[in-house]
Design an enzyme around this catalytic site. Structure first.
Site, PDB file in Angstrom:
ATOM      1  CG  HIS A   1      89.187 -26.750 115.946  1.00  0.00           C
ATOM      2  ND1 HIS A   1      88.356 -25.478 115.664  1.00  0.00           N
ATOM      3  CD2 HIS A   1      88.191 -27.814 115.473  1.00  0.00           C
ATOM      4  CE1 HIS A   1      87.247 -25.524 115.391  1.00  0.00           C
ATOM      5  NE2 HIS A   1      87.368 -26.838 115.104  1.00  0.00           N
TER       6      HIS A   1
ATOM      7  CB  CYS B   1      86.983 -26.545 111.656  1.00  0.00           C
ATOM      8  SG  CYS B   1      85.982 -28.009 112.128  1.00  0.00           S
TER       9      CYS B   1
ATOM     10  CD  GLU C   1      91.142 -23.090 116.874  1.00  0.00           C
ATOM     11  OE1 GLU C   1      89.804 -23.550 117.225  1.00  0.00           O
ATOM     12  OE2 GLU C   1      91.878 -23.717 116.141  1.00  0.00           O
TER      13      GLU C   1
END
Length: 288
Positions: free
Chosen positions: A223, A128, A225
């Site tokens: 993102h 990001c 994750e």
């Protein structure tokens, strides 16, 4: 496989780390540090290698959202991190994307770190804001402020099938990733440098993953994750603050916003499994 913690807010006990374990450093710039730790622990536990994680923070950062004393007692400084032999690095996003890069208090410290990574050609994933920052530092790529925040889960319509990072994915929207940002990456009209390739992209978000073949850097604009309800928590937080925000795209299953489609889990696990595999291969070659 198993993830071992060298330090961090999530570390609860001392673990004996096996010899053949990959050492991964994470520069955690997110405000919700422990949640971010747990997200990466969960992702990396799905890899085919044992991984030991060490967490680092920039010394020049002026803490606002968390106790500096707590972070400093659980994390190591970046200067110490550069003295250690990490097999790979991950640099997270940060809530500073509306600021010019040079206005971020730890910018000069990060510049030195990014330069070190490039010179050493150590495998690194920038996520990001960190991806935009590293591309600006290395190539001068600019970012552009969006009129409305981009939030949601988007599927790639174009992938570079020869890339090992995309192993296990094909065309047809199988590669999905959460996006949560206020800025877009601006690619040069003259084209990309020869060593830099777009690995996956989507029309709504532009490049999702880029890779530099010379420095072993991977730039992820989203993102991967994020867990199931991260986007929901961000949306509810912004809405409660009175901000004008759209509900995350391709995320809620109905108008009540009570259920979400966790459609990117398989993508995120496979993507990081592929990256960890690459890190392991480079470690083996380096030790020959």
């Amino acid at each position: 496989m198993t993830v071992y913690l060298r330090n961090g807010l999530s570390k609860k006990a001392h673990d004996e780390v096996p010899i053949q374990t990959l050492e991964i450093g994470i520069i955690n710039l997110m405000p919700n540090r422990q949640e971010t730790e747990e997200q990466f622990i969960s992702l990396l536990s799905q890899s085919e290698q044992n991984v030991a994680l060490s967490f680092f923070y920039p010394e020049t950062h002026q803490f606002r959202y968390s106790s500096a004393a707590v972070v400093k007692s659980h994390y190591e400084t970046l200067s110490n991190g550069l003295k250690q032999r990490m097999d790979g690095w991950i640099v997270t996003g940060a809530p500073v994307e509306k600021l010019p890069f040079e206005m971020v208090d730890y910018w000069h410290e990060l510049q030195a770190v990014f330069t070190s990574f490039s010179e050493q050609k150590v495998p690194v994933i920038y996520e990001c804001w960190a991806a935009q920052a590293a591309l600006y530092q290395q190539y001068g790529f600019q970012k552009a402020l969006r009129a409305r925040k981009l939030s949601g889960v988007f599927a790639a319509d174009t992938i570079l099938s020869k890339s090992h990072l995309i192993y296990g994915f094909g065309a047809g929207g199988l590669f999905r990733m959460p996006q949560s940002r206020h800025t877009d990456l601006v690619l040069p009209q003259s084209g990309l440098p020869s060593e830099l390739e777009v690995i996956a992209s989507a029309p709504e978000v532009g490049p999702m993953v880029l890779a530099d073949s010379l420095t072993n850097a991977v730039f992820v604009t989203g993102h991967p994750e994020y867990t199931q309800y991260t986007l929901d928590r961000e949306y509810q937080r912004d809405y409660q603050r009175g901000l004008v925000v759209d509900p995350p795209h391709n995320y809620y299953l109905n108008d009540s916003k009570e259920q979400v489609n966790y459609s990117w889990l398989t993508t995120s696990r496979q993507f990081y499994r592929n990256w960890v595999g690459q890190v392991m291969q480079k470690k083996v070659v380096k030790n020959l």
